[in-house]
Design an enzyme around this catalytic site. Structure first.
Site, short mmCIF file in Angstrom:
data_model
loop_
_atom_site.label_atom_id
_atom_site.label_comp_id
_atom_site.label_asym_id
_atom_site.label_seq_id
_atom_site.Cartn_x
_atom_site.Cartn_y
_atom_site.Cartn_z
CG ASP A 136 -3.15 3.50 -1.84
OD1 ASP A 136 -3.06 2.53 -1.15
OD2 ASP A 136 -3.98 4.48 -1.95
CG ASP A 182 1.34 1.48 0.32
OD1 ASP A 182 1.46 1.20 1.09
OD2 ASP A 182 0.53 2.36 0.13
CD GLU A 227 3.96 0.77 4.41
OE1 GLU A 227 4.72 1.57 4.08
OE2 GLU A 227 3.11 0.23 3.79
#
Length: 175
Positions: free
Chosen positions: A137, A8, A64
């Site tokens: 996260d 992330d 992501e």
């Protein structure tokens, strides 16, 4: 089982999660200070990610995808870390796949509009963890790895598999 590194990306906080099958192997986050020079911030997080890659040698890196937000500074930080990770994937000759936030939520929580709490709880349950990984996260990075794991195995309904194939084709065209 092959290792998947989920990331992330973020410049202030970058979450990572390594899974093998549905077992968490390693997870955590790296931080940098807004008072540091941007070159040093990106370099420090890239070095930390490189150490994870060197140590664990994942078969796939999942990240992501950057999506437009109102906060341009945040988007730039995500893009900078994403670029550094793409360079690391190239250097280590590891395949890299991008997933949209809604793709990750759908794969993990069964709902492309799930909130952070729902995703975090499903990550905890899916990986059989005693506690929800924090900060968010870290849970998000593990969710990205779970999504990659499910996509790689072709799980889901026929319609979901066709949607995944179309998304992969679009990703190749869009870069």
């Amino acid at each position: 089982m092959e290792l998947i590194l989920g990331v992330d990306p973020g410049l202030t906080r970058c979450g990572f999660g390594l899974i093998s099958g549905l077992t968490a192997v390693d997870y955590g986050h790296f931080t940098s200070s807004p008072t540091q020079d941007p070159r040093d911030r990106v370099g420090s997080i890239a070095d930390s990610l490189d150490r994870i890659i060197e140590t664990h040698k994942p078969a796939l890196i999942a990240i992501e995808r950057v999506f437009a937000q109102a906060n341009l500074r945040s988007v730039m930080g995500v893009a900078q870390i994403s670029g550094a990770l793409m360079a690391l994937a190239f250097r280590h000759d590891i395949p890299l796949e991008f997933f949209t936030p809604s793709e990750v939520k759908l794969a993990v929580a069964g709902n492309g509009r799930a909130d952070k709490a729902q995703v975090s709880e499903m990550v905890r349950r899916t990986l059989n963890l005693e506690e929800t990984p924090k900060p968010a996260d870290v849970a998000d990075a593990l969710a990205v790895a779970i999504c990659a794991s499910k996509r790689a195995k072709g799980l889901g309904t026929n319609a979901q598999q066709k949607w995944v194939a179309a998304a992969k084709s679009a990703n190749r065209r869009l870069g």
